[in-house]
Design an enzyme around this catalytic site. Structure first.
Site, mmCIF file in Angstrom:
data_model
loop_
_atom_site.group_PDB
_atom_site.id
_atom_site.type_symbol
_atom_site.label_atom_id
_atom_site.label_comp_id
_atom_site.label_asym_id
_atom_site.label_seq_id
_atom_site.Cartn_x
_atom_site.Cartn_y
_atom_site.Cartn_z
ATOM 1 N N ARG A 5 75.426 -3.445 10.524
ATOM 2 C CA ARG A 5 74.578 -2.439 11.180
ATOM 3 C C ARG A 5 73.680 -1.804 10.127
ATOM 4 O O ARG A 5 74.153 -1.371 9.069
ATOM 5 C CB ARG A 5 75.417 -1.359 11.865
ATOM 6 C CG ARG A 5 74.575 -0.176 12.369
ATOM 7 C CD ARG A 5 75.304 0.741 13.329
ATOM 8 N NE ARG A 5 75.249 0.197 14.693
ATOM 9 C CZ ARG A 5 75.583 0.900 15.778
ATOM 10 N NH1 ARG A 5 76.005 2.154 15.669
ATOM 11 N NH2 ARG A 5 75.507 0.354 16.976
ATOM 12 N N TYR A 30 74.925 6.700 5.564
ATOM 13 C CA TYR A 30 76.201 6.591 4.862
ATOM 14 C C TYR A 30 76.015 5.762 3.595
ATOM 15 O O TYR A 30 74.904 5.353 3.261
ATOM 16 C CB TYR A 30 77.267 6.050 5.804
ATOM 17 C CG TYR A 30 77.488 6.966 7.000
ATOM 18 C CD1 TYR A 30 77.746 8.323 6.808
ATOM 19 C CD2 TYR A 30 77.380 6.501 8.303
ATOM 20 C CE1 TYR A 30 77.904 9.182 7.888
ATOM 21 C CE2 TYR A 30 77.540 7.348 9.393
ATOM 22 C CZ TYR A 30 77.806 8.687 9.179
ATOM 23 O OH TYR A 30 77.956 9.537 10.241
ATOM 24 N N ALA A 41 83.573 3.606 13.232
ATOM 25 C CA ALA A 41 83.480 3.566 11.776
ATOM 26 C C ALA A 41 84.841 3.882 11.170
ATOM 27 O O ALA A 41 85.368 4.980 11.336
ATOM 28 C CB ALA A 41 82.434 4.562 11.290
#
Length: 388
Positions: A259, A211, A86
């Site tokens: 994702r 997130y 990430a």
């Protein structure tokens, strides 16, 4: 956009199984873990992907020797697609001060060094672009992972869709206004352009694990009453906006992945039904594959963790959204990964912790599945061709 037609596998050596082709009287190998896969103009030598895994080892977001060896060794070990962890699109989008970043041009060349090496080993270099949202500004996990609330200690203010912290006592995120949301989309686009300049051929958008983009998707973290909250259509708006913008700047021949967390594992949260709808929309925008994970939006979800526990989500999205999927989560043995592919449950197997334990997992898979282990040339003359 994908070519699933079987063809000789440069890493598998002799045929590892097949069915008779009556028209041509020849053996056609079945699709399995060792079969190549072409997505748009990029061909993966097998179906093994290194999942993006945070290393918390950067300074000012810069890739360094650790990342080169960490990622490069898995390319040497036969993995087809190497996804960089990430990588934050803004400084405030980092999970910790030690996260990888791509918010400035200074990040390009250190990442390009990695992409060049990965490609030189016959693998494909990809990168996951991310913004941590309300889960930003934390210590690395081996230091406890607690929020860093003081700017003097290296922390910063966090943002999100709504003023709802991840944990009680965590900083309350500042809700993004529409200008701030547009700024996030711009940051993803700029990061994508830098990633392309660095030589990455696969881009993955991180919209999972609690997130920022996942926070907008879930009704548990998104309590907005504007065009980015409330209905499913509104909650999907940011993710779809990022995907549309990135697809618009990427070369036609390069794949775009997303994702997602297929479910929050909490009643009233994001779930598989909404994930199917999102995946259908992403498919329509030119996204090529959904990397199917789950959870991490809320801290107390009851997750039934077991071998391959997320694979059914990948299968359902593949079937109902008509898009390729990747399966991830407690996939440790080559035989299990192979079963996922041969059963049609997913198109790629994303391997995480097991690749940390064994950088040569993909070469071991070649041996276990009856192929010829393809050691890199500098090793091949010195090691036995048959693994014990």
């Amino acid at each position: 956009m994908a070519d699933d037609s079987p063809r000789p596998n440069p890493l598998s050596g002799p045929s590892h199984g097949g069915i008779a082709d009556a028209d041509h009287d020849r053996e056609v190998p079945e699709i399995d873990l060792l079969s190549p896969l072409t997505i748009r103009g990029v061909t993966l030598r097998n179906r093994v992907v290194m999942s993006p895994m945070c290393q918390y080892s950067s300074e000012d977001g810069l890739a360094n020797d650790w990342h080169l060896v960490h990622l490069g060794s898995r390319a040497v070990g036969g993995t087809a697609l190497i996804l960089v962890e990430a990588t934050a699109v803004t400084p405030e989008g980092r999970i910790s001060p030690a996260d990888m970043g791509i918010w400035g041009d200074q990040h390009v060349e250190p990442l390009a060094r990695i992409a060049r090496f990965v490609k030189g080993q016959g693998a494909v270099a990809g990168i996951q672009l991310a913004h941590a949202g309300r889960k930003a500004s934390c210590e690395p996990p081996w230091k406890g992972g607690a929020s860093i609330t003081a700017a003097g200690a290296g922390g910063w203010s966090v943002v999100g869709p709504s003023p709802i912290p991840f944990l009680d006592g965590d900083p309350v995120p500042e809700p993004l206004d529409e200008a701030g949301i547009e700024g996030i989309i711009d940051a993803f686009e700029a990061a994508c352009r830098r990633a392309l300049t660095a030589g990455f051929e696969v881009i993955e958008i991180h919209a999972a694990h609690g997130y920022l983009l996942h926070e907008f998707l879930s009704p548990l973290s998104n309590h907005r009453d504007d065009s980015y909250g409330g209905s499913l259509e509104n909650r999907m708006r940011l993710v779809l906006g990022v995907a549309e913008r990135l697809r618009g700047v990427m070369p036609e021949e390069y794949p775009l992945f997303v994702r997602i967390s297929a479910t929050d594992w909490v009643e009233g949260g994001w779930d598989i039904e909404q994930s199917v709808v999102l995946s259908q929309h992403l498919n329509g925008l030119g996204v090529d594959l959904i990397d199917v994970s789950s959870g991490a939006l809320v801290p107390k979800a009851q997750i039934p963790v077991s071998k391959g526990y997320q694979v059914p989500f990948a299968r359902r999205i593949k079937d109902e959204a008509g898009i390729m999927t990747g399966a991830v989560g407690l996939i440790t043995e080559p035989g299990h990964a192979n079963e996922i592919i041969t059963a049609g449950n997913a198109d790629l197997a994303f391997i995480g912790r097991e690749l940390l334990r064994d950088p040569y997992w993909a070469i071991r898979a070649q041996h276990d599945l009856g192929g010829e282990p393809s050691w890199p040339v500098p090793y091949g003359y010195a090691v036995k061709r048959r693994m014990k």
